[in-house]
Design an enzyme around this catalytic site. Structure first.
Site, PDB file in Angstrom:
ATOM      1  CG  ASP A 133      -6.899   8.393   5.732  1.00 14.08           C
ATOM      2  OD1 ASP A 133      -6.845   8.622   6.947  1.00 14.08           O
ATOM      3  OD2 ASP A 133      -7.491   9.147   4.940  1.00 14.08           O
ATOM      4  CB  SER A 134     -10.373   5.165   7.024  1.00 13.81           C
ATOM      5  OG  SER A 134     -10.480   4.360   5.861  1.00 13.81           O
ATOM      6  N   GLY A 135      -8.020   2.858   6.941  1.00 20.06           N
ATOM      7  CA  GLY A 135      -7.773   1.418   7.020  1.00 20.06           C
ATOM      8  C   GLY A 135      -8.853   0.596   6.339  1.00 20.06           C
TER       9      GLY A 135
ATOM     10  CD  GLU B  39      -3.207   0.442   0.330  1.00 21.82           C
ATOM     11  OE1 GLU B  39      -2.734   1.279  -0.454  1.00 21.82           O
ATOM     12  OE2 GLU B  39      -4.423   0.332   0.560  1.00 21.82           O
ATOM     13  CG  ASP B  40      -0.959   4.588  -1.778  1.00 20.45           C
ATOM     14  OD1 ASP B  40      -1.655   3.859  -1.031  1.00 20.45           O
ATOM     15  OD2 ASP B  40      -1.455   5.350  -2.614  1.00 20.45           O
TER      16      ASP B  40
ATOM     17  CB  THR C 166      -8.185   0.405   1.172  1.00 19.26           C
ATOM     18  OG1 THR C 166      -8.796   1.671   0.958  1.00 19.26           O
ATOM     19  CG2 THR C 166      -7.800  -0.237  -0.131  1.00 19.26           C
ATOM     20  CG  LEU C 167      -4.397  -3.055   4.992  1.00 25.83           C
ATOM     21  CD1 LEU C 167      -3.760  -3.614   3.724  1.00 25.83           C
ATOM     22  CD2 LEU C 167      -3.339  -2.387   5.840  1.00 25.83           C
TER      23      LEU C 167
ATOM     24  CG  ASP D 294      -4.550  10.896  -7.110  1.00 26.20           C
ATOM     25  OD1 ASP D 294      -4.545  10.123  -6.139  1.00 26.20           O
ATOM     26  OD2 ASP D 294      -5.600  11.245  -7.685  1.00 26.20           O
TER      27      ASP D 294
ATOM     28  CE  LYS E 153      -3.415  10.757   5.060  1.00 28.92           C
ATOM     29  NZ  LYS E 153      -4.569  11.495   4.534  1.00 28.92           N
TER      30      LYS E 153
HETATM   31  P1  5GP Z   1      -8.194   4.207   3.487  1.00 33.34           P
HETATM   32  O1  5GP Z   1      -9.089   3.133   2.913  1.00 33.34           O
HETATM   33  O2  5GP Z   1      -7.134   3.652   4.404  1.00 33.34           O
HETATM   34  O3  5GP Z   1      -8.981   5.324   4.125  1.00 33.34           O
HETATM   35  O4  5GP Z   1      -7.504   4.916   2.275  1.00 33.34           O
HETATM   36  C1  5GP Z   1      -6.568   4.264   1.513  1.00 33.34           C
HETATM   37  C2  5GP Z   1      -6.372   4.909   0.155  1.00 33.34           C
HETATM   38  O5  5GP Z   1      -6.814   6.271   0.130  1.00 33.34           O
HETATM   39  C3  5GP Z   1      -4.906   4.960  -0.190  1.00 33.34           C
HETATM   40  O6  5GP Z   1      -4.489   3.783  -0.839  1.00 33.34           O
HETATM   41  C4  5GP Z   1      -4.796   6.196  -1.065  1.00 33.34           C
HETATM   42  O7  5GP Z   1      -5.057   5.849  -2.406  1.00 33.34           O
HETATM   43  C5  5GP Z   1      -5.902   7.106  -0.544  1.00 33.34           C
HETATM   44  N1  5GP Z   1      -5.347   8.105   0.399  1.00 33.34           N
HETATM   45  C6  5GP Z   1      -5.434   8.118   1.744  1.00 33.34           C
HETATM   46  N2  5GP Z   1      -4.815   9.199   2.282  1.00 33.34           N
HETATM   47  C7  5GP Z   1      -4.304   9.881   1.235  1.00 33.34           C
HETATM   48  C8  5GP Z   1      -3.514  11.084   1.132  1.00 33.34           C
HETATM   49  O8  5GP Z   1      -3.129  11.767   2.101  1.00 33.34           O
HETATM   50  N3  5GP Z   1      -3.167  11.462  -0.133  1.00 33.34           N
HETATM   51  C9  5GP Z   1      -3.548  10.771  -1.237  1.00 33.34           C
HETATM   52  N4  5GP Z   1      -3.147  11.251  -2.408  1.00 33.34           N
HETATM   53  N5  5GP Z   1      -4.274   9.634  -1.178  1.00 33.34           N
HETATM   54  C10 5GP Z   1      -4.652   9.190   0.033  1.00 33.34           C
END
Ligand code: 5GP
Length: 180
Positions: free
Chosen positions: A106-108, A102-103, A110-111, A162, A134
């Site tokens: 954030d909320s987790g 993963e790049d 996706t993972l 992006d 994060k």
């Molecule tokens: P989650 O499901 O953990 O909330 O979000 C995961 C996905 O959201 C990451 O793989 C990424 O593509 C996108 N994302 C989360 N935070 C950021 C951020 O600060 N900048 C960007 N460009 N993408 C983010």
């Protein structure tokens, strides 16, 4: 201060390419040690992890396979809360040691979804490596075995990440700020 402007937001340089390179070498070293003799499958989550996955996997010295998954849950600078798996993993991941790449977590959401799905499909083991993590993910104790950098709850771009489709090509990571 090195800054860039994309649409309505200004970003300043935050993690330079040299620091990314050093951290990625460390992460690869740990994975090389932990997965000796295991032939893991790396599963980069597109689009955001393409640069990280490429640089990380170039430092992997053990036998490994690579397959890709594409998801999206972001619009602009915040998660939409809805996750769509756009391209699935065609090959059987049954009985494989999987390392999700993963790049940023954030909320987790996706993972967590991907971890659950892979375990349900009978993977032998599933772990994750994320370049960035994060604050919300830390607070929720989202499982990420290998983490590059811990961030506050701030929006970043560059190095594959992006803002509305732009900025993925930058070799450094930038973070959003409000100019005084
Ligand atoms: P989650 O499901 O953990 O909330 O979000 C995961 C996905 O959201 C990451 O793989 C990424 O593509 C996108 N994302 C989360 N935070 C950021 C951020 O600060 N900048 C960007 N460009 N993408 C983010």
């Amino acid at each position: 201060m090195v800054t860039v402007k994309i649409n309505d937001l200004e970003f300043k340089k935050f993690i330079p390419a040299s620091k990314l390179e050093a951290k990625i070498a460390e992460l690869a070293h740990k994975i090389n040690e932990d997965y000796k003799g295991k032939t893991p499958v790396f599963l980069p989550i597109l689009n955001g992890s393409f640069m990280f996955a490429s640089d990380l996997i170039k430092e992997i010295r053990i036998d490994c396979r690579i397959s890709f998954v594409k998801t999206s849950s972001y619009a602009g600078t915040s998660s939409t809360g809805q996750l769509k798996t756009l391209i699935g993993h065609e090959e059987s991941l049954f009985n494989q040691h999987i390392i999700i790449v993963e790049d940023i977590v954030d909320s987790g959401l996706t993972l967590d979804k991907i971890l659950t799905e892979l375990r349900d499909r009978g993977a032998k083991s599933v772990e994750a490596v994320s370049l960035l993590r994060k604050k919300p993910a830390r607070e929720k104790n989202i499982e990420v075995k290998y983490v590059g950098f811990d961030l506050e709850d701030e929006f970043v771009l560059g190095y594959g990440l992006d803002y509305d489709g732009l900025g993925r090509n930058y070799k450094d990571i930038y973070k959003a700020f409000s100019p005084k």
